[in-house]
Scaffold this active site. Sequence first.
Site, PDB file in Angstrom:
ATOM      1  N   HIS A  64       0.850  -1.200   0.000  1.00 14.86           N
ATOM      2  CA  HIS A  64       0.000   0.000   0.000  1.00 14.86           C
ATOM      3  C   HIS A  64       0.882   1.246   0.000  1.00 14.86           C
ATOM      4  O   HIS A  64       1.918   1.272   0.696  1.00 14.86           O
ATOM      5  CB  HIS A  64      -0.867  -0.036   1.260  1.00 14.86           C
ATOM      6  CG  HIS A  64      -2.068   0.852   1.208  1.00 14.86           C
ATOM      7  ND1 HIS A  64      -2.000   2.217   1.071  1.00 14.86           N
ATOM      8  CD2 HIS A  64      -3.380   0.555   1.299  1.00 14.86           C
ATOM      9  CE1 HIS A  64      -3.212   2.715   1.084  1.00 14.86           C
ATOM     10  NE2 HIS A  64      -4.078   1.751   1.210  1.00 14.86           N
ATOM     11  N   GLY A 108       0.335  -5.118   1.768  1.00 10.67           N
ATOM     12  CA  GLY A 108      -0.861  -5.434   0.979  1.00 10.67           C
ATOM     13  C   GLY A 108      -0.528  -6.074  -0.354  1.00 10.67           C
ATOM     14  O   GLY A 108      -1.359  -6.764  -0.937  1.00 10.67           O
ATOM     15  N   TYR A 138      -5.196  -5.110  10.098  1.00 10.31           N
ATOM     16  CA  TYR A 138      -5.594  -5.637   8.783  1.00 10.31           C
ATOM     17  C   TYR A 138      -7.092  -5.938   8.801  1.00 10.31           C
ATOM     18  O   TYR A 138      -7.663  -6.270   9.832  1.00 10.31           O
ATOM     19  CB  TYR A 138      -4.770  -6.885   8.421  1.00 10.31           C
ATOM     20  CG  TYR A 138      -4.450  -6.934   6.945  1.00 10.31           C
ATOM     21  CD1 TYR A 138      -3.679  -5.919   6.371  1.00 10.31           C
ATOM     22  CD2 TYR A 138      -4.920  -7.929   6.121  1.00 10.31           C
ATOM     23  CE1 TYR A 138      -3.387  -5.928   5.015  1.00 10.31           C
ATOM     24  CE2 TYR A 138      -4.630  -7.950   4.765  1.00 10.31           C
ATOM     25  CZ  TYR A 138      -3.863  -6.941   4.223  1.00 10.31           C
ATOM     26  OH  TYR A 138      -3.578  -6.942   2.873  1.00 10.31           O
TER      27      TYR A 138
HETATM   28  C1  LCV Z   1       4.952   4.693  -0.366  1.00  5.05           C
HETATM   29  C2  LCV Z   1       7.092   3.876  -0.645  1.00  5.05           C
HETATM   30  C3  LCV Z   1       6.713   2.616  -0.117  1.00  5.05           C
HETATM   31  C4  LCV Z   1       5.361   2.462   0.291  1.00  5.05           C
HETATM   32  N1  LCV Z   1       4.521   3.510   0.156  1.00  5.05           N
HETATM   33  O1  LCV Z   1      13.928   1.660  -1.262  1.00  5.05           O
HETATM   34  O2  LCV Z   1      -0.092  -4.528   4.915  1.00  5.05           O
HETATM   35  S1  LCV Z   1      -0.296  -3.255   5.607  1.00  5.05           S
HETATM   36  O3  LCV Z   1      -1.441  -3.266   6.477  1.00  5.05           O
HETATM   37  O4  LCV Z   1       0.965  -2.841   6.271  1.00  5.05           O
HETATM   38  C5  LCV Z   1      -0.568  -2.066   4.368  1.00  5.05           C
HETATM   39  C6  LCV Z   1      -1.082  -0.788   4.978  1.00  5.05           C
HETATM   40  C7  LCV Z   1       0.647  -1.877   3.565  1.00  5.05           C
HETATM   41  O5  LCV Z   1       0.828  -2.524   2.536  1.00  5.05           O
HETATM   42  O6  LCV Z   1       1.557  -0.933   4.046  1.00  5.05           O
HETATM   43  C8  LCV Z   1       2.812  -0.820   3.320  1.00  5.05           C
HETATM   44  C9  LCV Z   1       3.712  -1.932   3.837  1.00  5.05           C
HETATM   45  N2  LCV Z   1       5.023  -1.856   3.120  1.00  5.05           N
HETATM   46  C10 LCV Z   1       6.182  -1.778   3.769  1.00  5.05           C
HETATM   47  O7  LCV Z   1       6.278  -1.769   5.004  1.00  5.05           O
HETATM   48  C11 LCV Z   1       7.421  -1.671   2.894  1.00  5.05           C
HETATM   49  C12 LCV Z   1       7.920  -0.227   2.978  1.00  5.05           C
HETATM   50  N3  LCV Z   1       9.100  -0.054   2.102  1.00  5.05           N
HETATM   51  C13 LCV Z   1      10.319  -0.548   2.472  1.00  5.05           C
HETATM   52  O8  LCV Z   1      10.527  -1.191   3.511  1.00  5.05           O
HETATM   53  C14 LCV Z   1      11.426  -0.281   1.491  1.00  5.05           C
HETATM   54  O9  LCV Z   1      11.022   0.768   0.611  1.00  5.05           O
HETATM   55  C15 LCV Z   1      11.754  -1.529   0.644  1.00  5.05           C
HETATM   56  C16 LCV Z   1      12.432  -2.596   1.549  1.00  5.05           C
HETATM   57  C17 LCV Z   1      10.482  -2.086  -0.005  1.00  5.05           C
HETATM   58  C18 LCV Z   1      12.744  -1.099  -0.476  1.00  5.05           C
HETATM   59  O10 LCV Z   1      13.847  -0.454   0.139  1.00  5.05           O
HETATM   60  P1  LCV Z   1      14.821   0.413  -0.786  1.00  5.05           P
HETATM   61  O11 LCV Z   1      15.923   0.880   0.084  1.00  5.05           O
HETATM   62  O12 LCV Z   1      15.134  -0.333  -2.030  1.00  5.05           O
HETATM   63  P2  LCV Z   1      13.506   2.940  -0.383  1.00  5.05           P
HETATM   64  O13 LCV Z   1      13.046   2.536   0.950  1.00  5.05           O
HETATM   65  O14 LCV Z   1      14.607   3.963  -0.497  1.00  5.05           O
HETATM   66  O15 LCV Z   1      12.232   3.460  -1.189  1.00  5.05           O
HETATM   67  C19 LCV Z   1      12.379   4.075  -2.455  1.00  5.05           C
HETATM   68  C20 LCV Z   1      11.249   5.067  -2.566  1.00  5.05           C
HETATM   69  O16 LCV Z   1      10.002   4.355  -2.563  1.00  5.05           O
HETATM   70  C21 LCV Z   1       9.193   4.860  -1.506  1.00  5.05           C
HETATM   71  C22 LCV Z   1      10.158   5.395  -0.465  1.00  5.05           C
HETATM   72  O17 LCV Z   1       9.508   6.335   0.364  1.00  5.05           O
HETATM   73  C23 LCV Z   1      11.210   6.020  -1.367  1.00  5.05           C
HETATM   74  O18 LCV Z   1      10.685   7.244  -1.847  1.00  5.05           O
HETATM   75  P3  LCV Z   1      11.655   8.540  -1.834  1.00  5.05           P
HETATM   76  O19 LCV Z   1      12.734   8.208  -2.819  1.00  5.05           O
HETATM   77  O20 LCV Z   1      10.734   9.646  -2.276  1.00  5.05           O
HETATM   78  O21 LCV Z   1      12.145   8.678  -0.393  1.00  5.05           O
HETATM   79  N4  LCV Z   1       8.394   3.770  -0.938  1.00  5.05           N
HETATM   80  C24 LCV Z   1       8.823   2.537  -0.622  1.00  5.05           C
HETATM   81  N5  LCV Z   1       7.819   1.816  -0.107  1.00  5.05           N
HETATM   82  N6  LCV Z   1       4.900   1.299   0.776  1.00  5.05           N
HETATM   83  N7  LCV Z   1       6.232   4.906  -0.774  1.00  5.05           N
END
Ligand code: LCV
Length: 259
Positions: A64, A108, A138
């Site tokens: 999400h 999600g 959830y």
């Molecule tokens: C917006 C993002 C996101 C993101 N949203 O890259 O299942 S529930 O109930 O939790 C539901 C509500 C849900 O699905 O929630 C989301 C759950 N997802 C997560 O917890 C994963 C969050 N993301 C991460 O942990 C990392 O981004 C991963 C491990 C996926 C990738 O890491 P990496 O180092 O390769 P970055 O974190 O640097 O992210 C690159 C860009 O993508 C955005 C993040 O904010 C960043 O944007 P900026 O360059 O503008 O800072 N991004 C990543 N995930 N879910 N935005």
Amino acid sequence: MQYVLTEKQDATGIITLDHAEKRNALSEALVGEIIAALETFRTQGTRAVILRAQPGIKVWSAGHDVNELPAGGRDPLGWNDPLRILIRSIQESPIPVIGLIEGSVWGGACEVAMACDILVATPDATFAITPAKLGVPYNLGGLMTLVNMIPLPIVKEMLFTAQPLPADQAFNLGIINYIKAADEIGPFVMAMAERIGHNSPLSISVMKDALRLLSSAHAVTPDLFERIQGMRRIVYDSEDYQEGIRAFREKRRPRFPGK
Ligand code: LCV
């Protein structure tokens, strides 16, 4: 189309998530494009759809779009939330959807993968269900999708630890149908889609819908439903929820007060 690519090969439609800079986060815009592509393929008489990300991707989808989650005081996964609409679109599509998974799948997006009819993954694929990491409760339908695909003790471990489940364990548990190397997975999934395309679309669509209805046929009384919704409201109205979203935005580990 800005965030997904679509392609039609004979009777197979291919939807490729293509917003790598935001790790294919399931924003309302990206979700809308997937849903539109599914509908277009349906009107074109497509017999199978492959849902994938770009070949070799490290993150299939980060789940999400956290920036689109409500600030608080409102169900973050309500009926009309884009993620919920996408899950229903996949599950209710008369066309079998094959999830071709490479890289890590988060939150999600795990449910999106589990909503697909068949899953084929590369060895590096992982699945992490993360609401507890964000302080999100959830929703009932989402838990139903997960419980229908994953043994209950594993669902609890994934939800409570928010840790990634590796592809080999997912395969051993029957969550994914096959593990294929990155250079084999594309042709393998395409061949499966073509085999589906040779069979009766009418028979397949009716069996797919019957299986969906049977797997979601659980007696939930109004009292039970309202009790669960009341419990969920306590969570999304909580400081935990606020802290989860804040920590994500500040790129730090959350410190949940438990209230
Ligand atoms: C917006 C993002 C996101 C993101 N949203 O890259 O299942 S529930 O109930 O939790 C539901 C509500 C849900 O699905 O929630 C989301 C759950 N997802 C997560 O917890 C994963 C969050 N993301 C991460 O942990 C990392 O981004 C991963 C491990 C996926 C990738 O890491 P990496 O180092 O390769 P970055 O974190 O640097 O992210 C690159 C860009 O993508 C955005 C993040 O904010 C960043 O944007 P900026 O360059 O503008 O800072 N991004 C990543 N995930 N879910 N935005």
